[in-house]
Design an enzyme around this catalytic site. Structure first.
Site, PDB file in Angstrom:
ATOM      1  CB  ALA A   1      -0.907  -0.004   1.219  1.00 44.87           C
TER       2      ALA A   1
ATOM      3  CD  GLU B   1      -4.795   8.147  -1.332  1.00 42.06           C
ATOM      4  OE1 GLU B   1      -5.567   7.216  -1.584  1.00 42.06           O
ATOM      5  OE2 GLU B   1      -3.790   8.012  -0.621  1.00 42.06           O
TER       6      GLU B   1
ATOM      7  CG  HIS C   1      -5.046   2.484  -8.478  1.00 43.72           C
ATOM      8  ND1 HIS C   1      -4.484   3.513  -9.196  1.00 43.72           N
ATOM      9  CD2 HIS C   1      -4.974   2.839  -7.178  1.00 43.72           C
ATOM     10  CE1 HIS C   1      -4.077   4.446  -8.348  1.00 43.72           C
ATOM     11  NE2 HIS C   1      -4.365   4.067  -7.120  1.00 43.72           N
TER      12      HIS C   1
ATOM     13  NE  ARG D   1      -8.380   4.645  -5.965  1.00 47.14           N
ATOM     14  CZ  ARG D   1      -7.807   4.086  -4.959  1.00 47.14           C
ATOM     15  NH1 ARG D   1      -8.050   2.829  -4.689  1.00 47.14           N
ATOM     16  NH2 ARG D   1      -6.981   4.757  -4.220  1.00 47.14           N
TER      17      ARG D   1
ATOM     18  CG  HIS E   1      -5.986  -0.981  -6.375  1.00 47.96           C
ATOM     19  ND1 HIS E   1      -4.639  -1.136  -6.127  1.00 47.96           N
ATOM     20  CD2 HIS E   1      -6.446  -0.089  -5.448  1.00 47.96           C
ATOM     21  CE1 HIS E   1      -4.296  -0.374  -5.096  1.00 47.96           C
ATOM     22  NE2 HIS E   1      -5.369   0.255  -4.659  1.00 47.96           N
TER      23      HIS E   1
ATOM     24  NE  ARG F   1     -10.393   0.373  -1.545  1.00 49.14           N
ATOM     25  CZ  ARG F   1      -9.205   0.968  -1.638  1.00 49.14           C
ATOM     26  NH1 ARG F   1      -8.740   1.683  -0.617  1.00 49.14           N
ATOM     27  NH2 ARG F   1      -8.466   0.859  -2.715  1.00 49.14           N
TER      28      ARG F   1
ATOM     29  CB  SER G   1      -8.449  -0.606   1.838  1.00 48.73           C
ATOM     30  OG  SER G   1      -7.450   0.268   1.388  1.00 48.73           O
TER      31      SER G   1
HETATM   32  C1  SIN Z   1      -3.020   4.619  -3.833  1.00 48.16           C
HETATM   33  O1  SIN Z   1      -2.021   4.924  -3.217  1.00 48.16           O
HETATM   34  O2  SIN Z   1      -3.389   5.180  -4.855  1.00 48.16           O
HETATM   35  C2  SIN Z   1      -3.834   3.471  -3.333  1.00 48.16           C
HETATM   36  C3  SIN Z   1      -4.589   3.866  -2.153  1.00 48.16           C
HETATM   37  C4  SIN Z   1      -5.781   2.984  -1.983  1.00 48.16           C
HETATM   38  O3  SIN Z   1      -5.990   2.050  -2.758  1.00 48.16           O
HETATM   39  O4  SIN Z   1      -6.576   3.278  -1.086  1.00 48.16           O
END
Ligand code: SIN
Length: 537
Positions: free
Chosen positions: A50, A122, A243, A289, A350, A385, A390
């Site tokens: 991760a 994010e 992803h 995403r 992912h 998600r 996660s």
């Molecule tokens: C990422 O670093 O893009 C993955 C983070 C995630 O899947 O929550």
């Protein structure tokens, strides 16, 4: 022939050594012996890979309500609101516990005790709330928890054991339970039984079901497959998260380019430089995403190009190197200087949003069997998600399971049947495993990927049914190996994903189908299947 089978006993048995498994083991270890089985090395887990971090509310302009709202919005109508509220509320306390009790280092502003965290952002988050350790958060968590577990006298961490199946009992009155596992010692080839009143699946996800994935080799859906085989309901497996940005390079199989780069201002571009997400979503490149992955998929199909590009060149070079050292170095090793040129990226499988159905404490429908982390479907993620929720779910379910496990096991039956290998002989056709492995992963990628249709799913179903038959026949004819166990599990997971996808006749969150492009309010419910209505095993 049944042979004498070594039987090991412990108070609690954990399968998997990522954040969920190790956190749980550490929390219950004061109460008695815990055995943790892992099929490769102790650090081989999704957690270890991760990059982004763990989301929790720490900033003054944020609130539990806002985190819950973002999670619910991205989850597209399928989150369990009570689970969402439970998880986001617990988040800050559990993140602090990782730091103060288990020695995890997250990036902070300054070095003094309880210094504020540096918070990343994010996709889908309306605020900065991703607690991280540069771009190697998972590896840092793994380091600290492995060290704590290895130092604990009540924890036995056993590497290189592949769990084959769960041990279960059932009575004529309909009661049933789980009391441990059969596991293969990968090195000696012997099968042994591990018995405990409570077995906890912390086996992670199933990214390896797909040809292109950000996941490590171990992510073969073992927990979902094993739980389903003993009758536990599984749900929402159609929601496989792709992803948007894995590095596109012939030598960079499975290397993730964290969404945190877009959180710091990275822009997705078409070849030629146009902003891919402009006018596509109010959050642009930082849209959730599912939205971004679908746009990239459509762009690649439309243009015939092999990748799109993540542009970081407008950001300060020193900052990029400091904030994303692992990604920076990996790109440099492949001749890509992200300060000077955009990074070529493609989507890849992912994260599995569905899983074994559990309550807020990780209890499955089978007494004695718990599931925590990615293997579980707790209701937190719904149909998609929210990024970095996660690791949050892993620690929340592990914490809950640790408080609930003492009252959940009914205790094992007094006898374990010896492992029966029947007339199995060593395999002389390993090529059959490799060929089927590739076929499953290719058909899942081609027909059950980011964009689906009835025709593609029917095609996938016909093929997986045929392959599954062959695999099961092979499984019974030859002596068990880790490869065949994993193949049996990925083909069952693939089959379950296809079944769930066929049942959802609408588009919602991560499930998009050309035949039903609308979201239908009346279908806002989980897709739950078990052996009584799903594929035979
Ligand atoms: C990422 O670093 O893009 C993955 C983070 C995630 O899947 O929550």
């Amino acid at each position: 022939m049944p042979s004498a089978t070594t039987v090991h006993h412990s108070r609690t048995l954990v399968i998997g050594s990522g954040l969920a498994g190790l956190y749980f083991a550490l929390e219950v270890a004061e109460r008695g012996p815990v055995t943790v089985l892992t099929k490769h090395r102790r650090e081989s887990s999704n957690t270890n890979w991760a990059q982004g971090g763990i989301s929790a509310v720490f900033s003054g302009d944020d609130s539990i309500a806002k985190h819950a709202e973002d999670t619910l919005r991205v989850g597209a109508g399928l989150c369990d609101r009570a689970m969402v509220e439970h998880a986001v509320k617990l988040g800050p306390r559990l993140v602090r516990r990782l730091v103060n009790h288990y020695g995890v280092h997250f990036d902070t502003v300054g070095d003094e005790e309880n210094a504020p965290f540096v918070l990343g952002r994010e996709g889908g988050h309306s605020r900065r709330r991703v607690v991280h350790h540069r771009d190697t958060t998972g590896a840092e968590i793994q380091r600290a928890l492995v060290a704590a577990a290895a130092a604990h006298p009540n924890i036995t961490l056993i590497e290189h054991y592949t769990v084959i199946d769960l041990l279960s009992w059932a009575k004529v009155d309909g009661s049933k339970g789980c009391f441990g596992v059969y596991a293969l010692d990968n090195r000696s080839g012997q099968v042994e039984a591990f018995v405990a009143p409570v077995t906890v699946l912390a086996t992670g996800g199933a990214g390896r079901v797909y040809r292109y994935t950000s996941n490590p080799d171990v992510a073969t859906g073992d927990g979902v497959a094993m739980a389903y085989r003993i009758g536990a309901p599984v749900a929402n497996l159609e929601f496989m998260q792709f992803h948007p940005t894995c590095l596109y390079h012939p030598e960079a199989n499975t290397f993730l380019i964290s969404e945190a780069l877009r959180g710091e201002g990275g822009i997705l571009r078409r070849r030629g430089g146009a902003d891919l997400m402009k006018d596509r979503h109010p959050m642009g490149s930082l849209a959730p995403r599912d939205v971004v992955a679908r746009e990239i998929d459509a762009e690649l199909k439309r243009s015939g190009e092999r990748c799109v590009f993540l542009d970081m060149t407008h950001l300060d070079g020193d900052f990029l190197q400091e904030r994303f050292p692992a990604i920076f170095q990996r790109c440099m090793d492949l001749g890509i200087d992200m300060r000077e040129e955009p990074i070529p990226v493609v989507p890849a499988a992912h994260y599995m949003c569905g899983g074994v159905v559990v309550d807020h404490q990780g209890r499955t429908a089978i007494p004695g069997l718990m599931a925590i982390g990615e293997v579980a479907m707790s209701g937190l993620h719904g149909a998609c998600r929210l990024a970095s929720n996660s690791l949050l779910e892993a620690v929340v379910l592990a914490d809950g399971a640790a408080s609930a496990c003492d009252d959940f096991g009914r205790g094992p039956p007094s006898r374990v049947d010896p492992w029966n290998e029947g007339a199995a002989v060593p395999s002389d056709e390993a090529v059959m495993v490799t060929a089927n492995w590739e076929e499953v992963r290719a058909l899942m990628w081609n027909f059950v990927g980011i964009v689906r249709s009835d025709k593609r799913l029917e095609r996938a179903l016909r093929r997986i049914e045929m392959i599954s038959e062959e695999i099961v026949e092979y499984y019974w004819r030859f002596l068990v190996t880790r490869d065949i166990v994993e193949l049996r599990n990925i083909s069952l997971c693939g089959h379950l994903i296809i079944e769930c996808a066929r049942r959802r006749q609408e588009s919602r969150g991560l499930h998009y189908t050309l035949d039903y492009p609308e979201t239908k309010a009346e279908l806002a419910r989980d897709t739950v299947i078990d052996k009584s209505c799903g594929p035979e095993t």
